[in-house]
Structures are given as C-alpha cells and as structure tokens.
Design an enzyme around this catalytic site. Structure first.
Site, PDB file in Angstrom:
ATOM      1  N   ASN A  65       3.361   4.522 -32.065  1.00  0.00           N
ATOM      2  CA  ASN A  65       2.973   3.322 -32.800  1.00  0.00           C
ATOM      3  C   ASN A  65       4.230   2.552 -33.166  1.00  0.00           C
ATOM      4  OD1 ASN A  65       1.217   1.538 -34.254  1.00  0.00           O
ATOM      5  ND2 ASN A  65       1.888   2.504 -36.166  1.00  0.00           N
ATOM      6  N   THR A  82       1.118  10.731 -36.298  1.00  0.00           N
ATOM      7  CA  THR A  82       0.610  11.981 -36.870  1.00  0.00           C
ATOM      8  C   THR A  82      -0.464  11.610 -37.894  1.00  0.00           C
ATOM      9  OG1 THR A  82       2.302  11.976 -38.571  1.00  0.00           O
ATOM     10  CG2 THR A  82       2.820  13.190 -36.552  1.00  0.00           C
ATOM     11  N   GLU A 107      -0.599  11.452 -41.020  1.00  0.00           N
ATOM     12  CA  GLU A 107      -0.265  10.581 -42.160  1.00  0.00           C
ATOM     13  C   GLU A 107      -0.028   9.154 -41.672  1.00  0.00           C
ATOM     14  OE1 GLU A 107       3.132   9.754 -45.478  1.00  0.00           O
ATOM     15  OE2 GLU A 107       3.410  11.472 -44.158  1.00  0.00           O
ATOM     16  N   ASP A 144       1.327   5.835 -40.764  1.00  0.00           N
ATOM     17  CA  ASP A 144       2.709   5.325 -40.678  1.00  0.00           C
ATOM     18  C   ASP A 144       3.719   6.382 -41.122  1.00  0.00           C
ATOM     19  OD1 ASP A 144       1.692   2.850 -39.841  1.00  0.00           O
ATOM     20  OD2 ASP A 144       1.548   2.113 -41.901  1.00  0.00           O
ATOM     21  N   GLN A 195      12.808  -7.962 -32.466  1.00  0.00           N
ATOM     22  CA  GLN A 195      13.378  -6.618 -32.310  1.00  0.00           C
ATOM     23  C   GLN A 195      12.326  -5.595 -31.878  1.00  0.00           C
ATOM     24  OE1 GLN A 195      16.687  -5.870 -32.439  1.00  0.00           O
ATOM     25  NE2 GLN A 195      16.774  -8.096 -32.449  1.00  0.00           N
TER      26      GLN A 195
END
Ligand code: GRF
Length: 227
Positions: free
Chosen positions: A111, A145, A147, A149, A177
């Site tokens: 992500n 995972t 959690e 972020d 970026q």
C-alpha cells in the site's frame, strides 16, 4: 515487458495517478511487471479510464452490492486470485480490509500512504501535517498487515512543508514523490529483493533497520546503495 514480467493486480477507488505511474514505469521498462487487471470498488473511478487507455482489463466490484464486509472481501479475494497475481498493489483503494483478507495476501500486498508513517495514519494527512506545524512530510510504501497503515515500511520519500503551503500544494508535492517510490518498491519486489518476515522488511536478505529514504529526489539509505 518480457516473459519474466511479474503478474500483479492493482486495486483503486479514485483518480489512479499512482496506477498511471506504474503503467508508465512498465512502458518505460523501468518496471518489469504486468498488470493483469485493475479492480475498483467504484464504477466511476477515473483510474479505470487510465487502465482502459493502457489496454488493461478492468473490473468493478461495488461493496454496496454485498451484505457485509466479509462477503465483499471474499468476493474480492476470489476475483483477485482468478488473475493469479504475485503481488497485489493497493493504489488509493479506500476500503478497510478484513483480517482474513489481509492475512491471505500477507507478504504479497503493498500500500502507499501519504505520510511519513508512523506519523498520520488514516485520512487527511496533509491537513494534519500542516496543522501540527510540521516542516517535513511525505509518503510511505508498506507491506499491508492487519493494523491500518501500520505495516512495515519499505521506502519513504520526504518533502518539505513550505511557508504558505495549503493541502493542495502539499498534496501535489507528496504525490510527485509517490509516483517515484511506488514503482521503485514494486521493482524491488519483482526482483525478489523484498520480503516480509516476522513483521520486518528484508531487502536483499537483510532486515531494514529503517525504511529506505528518498530525500531531495535521492536515495539516502546506505542499505540500498547497490541499486
Ligand atoms: C494517494 O495519496 C495515496 O497515497 C493514497 O491515496 C491516494 C491515491 O491517489 N493511498 P491516486 O488515486 O493514485 O491518484
């Protein structure tokens, strides 16, 4: 694109500028990967246009059509798996995913988040960074995972917050970026250089002590000198 190109599926909900950066990197042959499908949970996401323009298969799976999160996630998993991707790329996919879903793709789902994690998890990151009086901000690519972020971070890009910045000017600086670090991280994964083990990122078999960092457009982390 070659026969060795890594198959992947990209999930979006919106504009898809990160998707575009990935498409462009593949076209420019700086990324040896193939997008098998772009999946959106919103039928009108502009990213779907970008995918069609690039000749990539698009699928829409609307969460409103499912009774609950679990049944949506199951259907989404089945759809993704039908493309047999090596990597699942979340690129502005605005859905919170169930633990089961996340577990299913553990170590093979990335992500991108518009902050220097662990700062500013969640939404409205640019406004929160400005309101907090920070002088620096950025974006992070991380393994997904359970959690939100909270997964181990692979690469970050840092940008300054300038006097007079508003959320738009700052978001644009960060997004530029994002378009660098996402294709880069995906290429590392495609090259077999990245691994998630024991909740840590390994690059070239070495645990990252800290995320690789791009500052002023340059990779600054010694751990990745050999790239
Ligand atoms: C980006 O800011 C990304 O960090 C966040 O969602 C936004 C997606 O933008 N996860 P786009 O759809 O790729 O333009």
């Amino acid at each position: 694109m070659t026969d060795t190109a890594m198959p992947m599926v990209v999930l979006i909900s919106g504009s898809g500028s990160n998707l575009q950066a990935i498409i462009d990197a593949i076209a420019e042959q700086t990324l040896n990967a193939r997008i098998e499908a772009v999946i959106s949970n919103r039928a009108h996401a502009y990213g779907l246009e970008r995918a069609r323009e690039a000749g990539i298969e698009t699928r829409v799976i609307e969460h409103q059509a499912y009774a609950d999160r679990a049944s949506f996630d199951t259907a989404l998993m089945q759809l993704i798996d039908s493309y047999e991707p090596q990597l699942v790329v979340l690129a502005g996919f605005m859905r919170i995913l169930s633990d089961e879903f996340v577990h299913h793709y553990e170590g093979r789902m990335l992500n991108i988040h518009p902050s220097l994690l662990p700062e500013f998890k969640g939404l409205h990151t640019h406004k929160r960074a400005i309101d907090a009086g920070h002088r620096r901000h950025g974006a992070s690519v991380h393994f997904v995972t359970a959690e939100l972020d909270g997964g181990p971070v692979i690469v970050q890009a840092e940008v300054p917050i300038n006097d007079g910045d508003d959320t738009e000017t700052l978001a644009a600086r960060v997004l530029e970026q994002e378009h660098v670090i996402y294709p880069l991280s995906i290429q590392w994964y495609a090259d077999g250089r990245l691994e998630l083990k024991d909740h840590r990122v390994y690059l070239d078999q070495q645990p990252l002590q800290q995320p690789a960092l791009i500052k002023n457009g340059q990779l600054t982390d010694a751990a990745v000198d050999q790239t």
